[in-house]
Design a protein around this motif. Structure first.
Motif, PDB file in Angstrom:
ATOM      1  N   GLY A 166      38.266  35.155  45.741  1.00  0.00           N
ATOM      2  CA  GLY A 166      37.427  36.100  45.991  1.00  0.00           C
ATOM      3  C   GLY A 166      37.649  37.356  45.506  1.00  0.00           C
ATOM      4  O   GLY A 166      36.705  37.979  44.661  1.00  0.00           O
ATOM      5  N   ARG A 167      38.659  37.753  45.749  1.00  0.00           N
ATOM      6  CA  ARG A 167      39.499  39.157  45.579  1.00  0.00           C
ATOM      7  C   ARG A 167      39.539  39.094  43.899  1.00  0.00           C
ATOM      8  O   ARG A 167      39.841  40.180  43.251  1.00  0.00           O
ATOM      9  N   MET A 168      39.501  37.925  43.215  1.00  0.00           N
ATOM     10  CA  MET A 168      40.149  37.928  41.907  1.00  0.00           C
ATOM     11  C   MET A 168      38.489  37.910  41.225  1.00  0.00           C
ATOM     12  O   MET A 168      38.588  37.867  40.024  1.00  0.00           O
ATOM     13  N   GLU A 216      34.782  33.099  32.623  1.00  0.00           N
ATOM     14  CA  GLU A 216      33.369  32.712  31.885  1.00  0.00           C
ATOM     15  C   GLU A 216      32.756  31.612  32.777  1.00  0.00           C
ATOM     16  O   GLU A 216      31.462  31.731  33.093  1.00  0.00           O
ATOM     17  N   ARG A 217      33.439  30.718  33.388  1.00  0.00           N
ATOM     18  CA  ARG A 217      33.018  29.735  34.266  1.00  0.00           C
ATOM     19  C   ARG A 217      32.596  30.320  35.565  1.00  0.00           C
ATOM     20  O   ARG A 217      31.594  29.790  36.425  1.00  0.00           O
ATOM     21  N   GLY A 218      33.510  31.167  36.308  1.00  0.00           N
ATOM     22  CA  GLY A 218      33.223  31.988  37.625  1.00  0.00           C
ATOM     23  C   GLY A 218      33.634  31.278  38.543  1.00  0.00           C
ATOM     24  O   GLY A 218      33.473  31.644  39.578  1.00  0.00           O
ATOM     25  N   ALA A 232      35.911  29.767  44.978  1.00  0.00           N
ATOM     26  CA  ALA A 232      36.718  28.956  44.861  1.00  0.00           C
ATOM     27  C   ALA A 232      35.982  27.448  45.004  1.00  0.00           C
ATOM     28  O   ALA A 232      34.771  27.425  45.757  1.00  0.00           O
ATOM     29  N   GLU A 233      36.234  26.685  44.088  1.00  0.00           N
ATOM     30  CA  GLU A 233      35.502  25.138  44.145  1.00  0.00           C
ATOM     31  C   GLU A 233      36.805  24.068  44.695  1.00  0.00           C
ATOM     32  O   GLU A 233      37.830  24.260  44.135  1.00  0.00           O
ATOM     33  N   PHE A 234      36.370  23.475  45.724  1.00  0.00           N
ATOM     34  CA  PHE A 234      37.382  22.509  46.291  1.00  0.00           C
ATOM     35  C   PHE A 234      37.060  20.952  45.896  1.00  0.00           C
ATOM     36  O   PHE A 234      36.254  20.374  46.028  1.00  0.00           O
ATOM     37  N   SER A 254      44.399  29.961  30.372  1.00  0.00           N
ATOM     38  CA  SER A 254      42.865  29.803  30.696  1.00  0.00           C
ATOM     39  C   SER A 254      41.969  30.621  31.295  1.00  0.00           C
ATOM     40  O   SER A 254      41.011  30.381  31.710  1.00  0.00           O
ATOM     41  N   TRP A 255      42.676  31.842  31.479  1.00  0.00           N
ATOM     42  CA  TRP A 255      41.794  32.822  32.187  1.00  0.00           C
ATOM     43  C   TRP A 255      40.544  33.184  31.848  1.00  0.00           C
ATOM     44  O   TRP A 255      39.378  33.269  32.644  1.00  0.00           O
TER      45      TRP A 255
END
Length: 268
Positions: free
Chosen positions: A74-76, A37-39, A80-82, A31-32
């Motif tokens: 963030g480095r990727m 695309e979603r961010g 991040a969404e929790f 799913s990468w």
């Protein structure tokens, strides 16, 4: 005419078999591309698991794993969404794609490896036994016939079960709570005699509630390691996440986050 019809039918059958075999199913998709695309990457966590990921007094999501996840993701190049989840259903939530990672003091076990892939371990832990100060329970053997608590679907429960110790407890099994907050409240109230929990969580609770109230026994239910849970199909995400965590260890970012929460660098 018959030969023509037969030839057409055979061609259609071959095409169906070819495309049916070669088309990847949803079960095998990496799913990468969707995540890029979603961010965002959705991190599933138990929002009561201090100090790894929890809501503070103002309702803000904070914690060691929260900070670690924000930095790594963030480095990727993503955010991040929790997403708070029912910890009992964590692997189901992951494999149903309701979340993309399980990241919240998630112990690496053989049973869990059958359901998810893990990053390299980033933290050591052990399952400790906590009693109230003044308790006559001084050893693991002293739990026999006592009311012992743990969190449902936790690695503490798995460790107790693996040793077969639960059968010796009052009721023949540990008392299970949805959160460790509830378990410690019952310990303070005298409704349970001991709590088995992750040492990192237990030490945080003890520091917050008063070290004079509790005793951590020298014996425990075993050492373990924390990792991040990733869907087995998400090989790209797993590789990128391991790379980000390795870089954070090398450049000191992980140590800085550890020192913020624990006062020292305990990252592996």
């Amino acid at each position: 005419m018959k030969k023509t019809i037969i030839a057409i039918l055979l061609t259609a059958l071959v095409a169906t078999l070819f495309f049916g075999c070669s088309s990847p199913s949803d079960d095998t998709d990496d799913s990468w591309g969707e995540l890029e695309e979603r961010g965002t990457i959705i991190v599933g966590f138990d929002d009561t698991f201090v100090p790894m990921g929890f809501k503070d007094g103002s309702g803000t999501i904070v914690g060691f794993d929260v900070d670690l996840a924000k930095e790594a993701i963030g480095r990727m190049g993503l955010e991040a969404e929790f997403q708070p989840i029912d910890w009992n259903l964590k692997e189901t939530e992951l494999n149903s794609k309701n979340i993309d990672l399980i990241w919240n003091g998630y112990t690496i076990t053989d049973a869990r490896k059958e359901k998810v892939n893990f990053t390299s371990p980033y933290l050591d832990n052990r399952q400790v036994i906590v009693v109230l100060s003044g308790s006559d329970i001084a050893t693991k053997a002293g739990l026999e016939g006592r009311i012992v608590a743990a969190q449902n679907a936790s690695s503490a429960l798995a460790a107790i079960t693996e040793e077969g110790a639960g059968a010796t407890f009052d009721g023949g099994e540990p008392i299970l709570f949805d959160t460790y907050n509830d378990a410690f409240m019952d310990l303070e109230a005298g409704r349970v005699d001991a709590v088995v929990a992750d040492e990192i969580l237990a030490r945080y609770y003890i520091a917050e509630r008063g070290e004079e109230k509790y005793t951590v026994l020298s014996e425990d239910f075993g050492d373990e390691e924390y990792g991040v849970g990733v869907r087995k199909t998400d090989e790209t995400l797993l590789t990128k996440l391991n790379e980000a965590l390795d870089a954070m260890k090398e450049d000191g970012a992980a140590a800085t986050i550890s020192e913020k929460w624990f006062g020292e660098n305990i990252v592996k």
